[in-house]
Design a protein around this motif. Structure first.
Motif, PDB file in Angstrom:
ATOM      1  N   ARG A 173     -21.977  35.677  15.886  1.00  0.00           N
ATOM      2  CA  ARG A 173     -22.813  34.657  16.512  1.00  0.00           C
ATOM      3  C   ARG A 173     -22.539  34.581  18.011  1.00  0.00           C
ATOM      4  O   ARG A 173     -23.455  34.427  18.823  1.00  0.00           O
ATOM      5  N   ARG A 229     -24.336  37.392  19.689  1.00  0.00           N
ATOM      6  CA  ARG A 229     -25.785  37.170  19.704  1.00  0.00           C
ATOM      7  C   ARG A 229     -26.189  36.158  20.756  1.00  0.00           C
ATOM      8  O   ARG A 229     -27.226  36.303  21.411  1.00  0.00           O
ATOM      9  N   THR A 230     -25.378  35.135  20.932  1.00  0.00           N
ATOM     10  CA  THR A 230     -25.743  34.047  21.845  1.00  0.00           C
ATOM     11  C   THR A 230     -25.249  34.267  23.273  1.00  0.00           C
ATOM     12  O   THR A 230     -25.595  33.506  24.166  1.00  0.00           O
ATOM     13  N   ASP A 244     -18.905  35.592  10.856  1.00  0.00           N
ATOM     14  CA  ASP A 244     -20.049  34.795  11.327  1.00  0.00           C
ATOM     15  C   ASP A 244     -19.816  34.284  12.748  1.00  0.00           C
ATOM     16  O   ASP A 244     -20.721  34.329  13.594  1.00  0.00           O
ATOM     17  N   THR A 245     -18.613  33.791  13.017  1.00  0.00           N
ATOM     18  CA  THR A 245     -18.311  33.218  14.328  1.00  0.00           C
ATOM     19  C   THR A 245     -18.360  34.271  15.428  1.00  0.00           C
ATOM     20  O   THR A 245     -18.958  34.063  16.493  1.00  0.00           O
TER      21      THR A 245
END
Length: 314
Positions: free
Chosen positions: A62, A65-66, A58-59
């Motif tokens: 993410r 994505r960001t 997840d980290t």
């Protein structure tokens, strides 16, 4: 998020690197090396604190994505300790890799101590680049410099590196990189160099990094001078040897002029980086190298963020 990943940093050897720390809160290692910059800690043969796979996945995803415009060349797996102690490494890589941007290479920085374990080798096959350390093949010196956990033996480590290197070469298109870190008066003798060179000459290394202390260690240790590292490196004939810092003596020395045959012979004995070439050779020899490269007699071989010039492989 920030304690699981760090960076990106600009790595001279691998480009723009986003780090993944598989032991973010405490040192967990089966070595307690003299040169380690982390505070000394009791060695352990397994991780006591383990972050779940989903938190890493997840980290990392993410972050991508960001930060869609952030330049990243490699995703580098390391740890406050030894990353192959992480018990879910295979699951992590098989879960994560399909979702990574396709241009990003995966890299792991290991001490090479657990390559004899089949589950570790299976997980490592998922990486694009493997970097492992091997500081000595002398039992007493190995114990002194790497201070390993009692469960480890040098013979098992050697056998593991040999076995994994064969599997990695046969099953992947990845790059295997070795590293030797030298400490003055401990593992820097010609005898140590010759023993390591003989062993590593049978390992299909894409590159061998030879260096010394460049950050304050937790234990008492003395670095080598650039000239001493260069002398040690002369024993590793035919290998792509990278030394992080060039000597001022090399940069100021008279530049050499070589014939075609002399240049090919020199590069067959030791492939050189562009930095090496500029430090060692005069303009006419550099122009000759360019001509031989265009004629496909010489070729540049890219390993991570470093290219070496060597005779073309037929």
């Amino acid at each position: 998020m920030q304690h699981l990943i760090f960076g990106p940093i600009i790595s001279r050897r691998f480009g723009y690197s986003l780090g993944v720390d598989l032991s973010p809160s405490t040192k967990q290692c089966n070595f307690d090396c003299l040169y380690c910059e982390l505070k000394g800690a009791k060695t352990q043969d397994s991780m006591r604190e383990v972050i779940p796979v989903y938190e890493y996945v997840d980290t990392i995803l993410r972050y991508f994505r960001t930060h869609p415009d952030q330049k990243i060349d490699v995703l580098t797996f390391t740890a406050n300790g030894e990353p192959t102690l992480y018990p879910h490494l295979l699951e992590l890589m098989r879960t994560l890799k399909p979702s990574l941007p396709p241009h990003i290479k995966t890299l792991i920085l290991s001490n090479g101590s657990l390559f004899w374990q089949q589950p570790v080798r299976e997980a490592l096959l998922e990486f694009d680049i493997i970097k492992f350390s091997l500081d000595s093949l002398d039992e007493r010196t190995f114990e002194r410099i790497d201070r390993p956990h009692k469960s480890l033996s040098l013979e098992s480590i050697k056998e593991g590196i040999t076995t994994f290197a064969t599997e990695f070469t046969q099953k992947t298109q990845g790059k295997l990189i070795g590293e030797i870190l030298l400490l003055k008066g401990i593992n820097d003798s010609p005898a140590h160099a010759k023993e390591l060179a003989q062993f590593l000459s049978n390992i299909p290394l894409a590159r061998l990094d030879i260096g010394t202390l460049d950050r304050p260690p937790a234990h008492r240790a003395t670095p080598l001078s650039p000239e001493e590292i260069e002398s040690f490196a002369t024993h590793f004939k035919g290998m792509c040897v990278y030394i992080p810092k060039r000597t001022t003596r090399d940069l100021q020395a008279p530049k050499r002029t070589l014939t075609k045959e002399e240049l090919i012979q020199a590069l067959s004995m030791r492939p050189l980086t562009q930095e090496d070439m500029q430090a060692l050779f005069c303009e006419s020899t550099l122009a000759l190298a360019d001509t031989l490269t265009r004629s496909h007699i010489l070729q540049w071989e890219q390993v991570g963020n470093i290219a070496f010039l060597r005779p073309a492989q037929n």
